[in-house]
Design a protein around this motif. Structure first.
Motif, mmCIF file in Angstrom:
data_model
loop_
_atom_site.group_PDB
_atom_site.id
_atom_site.type_symbol
_atom_site.label_atom_id
_atom_site.label_comp_id
_atom_site.label_asym_id
_atom_site.label_seq_id
_atom_site.Cartn_x
_atom_site.Cartn_y
_atom_site.Cartn_z
ATOM 1 N N MET A 59 0.584 -1.005 0.063
ATOM 2 C CA MET A 59 0.009 0.131 0.075
ATOM 3 C C MET A 59 0.894 1.167 0.008
ATOM 4 S SD MET A 59 -3.240 0.766 2.454
ATOM 5 C CE MET A 59 -4.009 -0.929 2.394
ATOM 6 N N ASN A 60 0.538 1.965 -0.937
ATOM 7 C CA ASN A 60 1.622 3.327 -0.874
ATOM 8 C C ASN A 60 1.170 4.399 0.289
ATOM 9 O OD1 ASN A 60 -0.589 5.078 -1.650
ATOM 10 N ND2 ASN A 60 -0.187 4.777 -3.876
ATOM 11 N N GLU A 61 2.016 5.349 0.613
ATOM 12 C CA GLU A 61 1.918 6.082 1.639
ATOM 13 C C GLU A 61 0.629 7.191 1.577
ATOM 14 O OE1 GLU A 61 4.648 9.687 3.546
ATOM 15 O OE2 GLU A 61 5.614 8.348 2.331
ATOM 16 N N LEU A 62 0.381 7.572 0.481
ATOM 17 C CA LEU A 62 -0.799 8.482 0.224
ATOM 18 C C LEU A 62 -1.971 7.426 0.853
ATOM 19 C CD1 LEU A 62 -2.589 10.857 -0.742
ATOM 20 C CD2 LEU A 62 -2.888 9.493 -2.881
ATOM 21 N N TRP A 63 -2.416 6.378 0.488
ATOM 22 C CA TRP A 63 -3.542 5.545 1.121
ATOM 23 C C TRP A 63 -3.279 5.180 2.398
ATOM 24 C CZ3 TRP A 63 -7.906 5.419 -1.082
ATOM 25 C CH2 TRP A 63 -8.132 5.477 -2.413
#
Length: 90
Positions: free
Chosen positions: A1-5
């Motif tokens: 999962m990327n940092e934005l999510w």
């Protein structure tokens, strides 16, 4: 999962926690009715919030810090109202 999510999930959780906690605190402050509040449970929730504040600072996780500072303050206000009411009843 990327940092934005991950950040979106964190801020969404923060909003949910605050919106779940504030109404009870507001009702308790307005009515001063604490009969339905179980002190041991409420104290454990307050302590949990304090520990999450510490963890949030350690991780530099601002949603965690902000949310739990707000819930800790609400817990303390309700705690003192509860203690005052319980002493008055004795």
């Amino acid at each position: 999962m990327n940092e934005l999510w991950i950040n979106i999930i964190g801020y969404t959780a923060s909003i949910c926690m605050i919106l779940g906690y504030l109404p009870q605190a507001i009702v308790t402050i307005r009515t001063r009715d604490t009969d339905g509040i179980a002190m041991p449970t409420f104290c454990m929730l307050g302590l949990g919030s304090i520990f999450f504040v510490v963890q949030g600072f350690a991780l530099s996780n601002w949603p965690l810090v902000i949310t739990n500072v707000i819930t800790t303050v609400c817990s303390l206000i309700v705690f003192f109202i509860k203690v005052h009411n319980d002493r008055r009843k004795k």
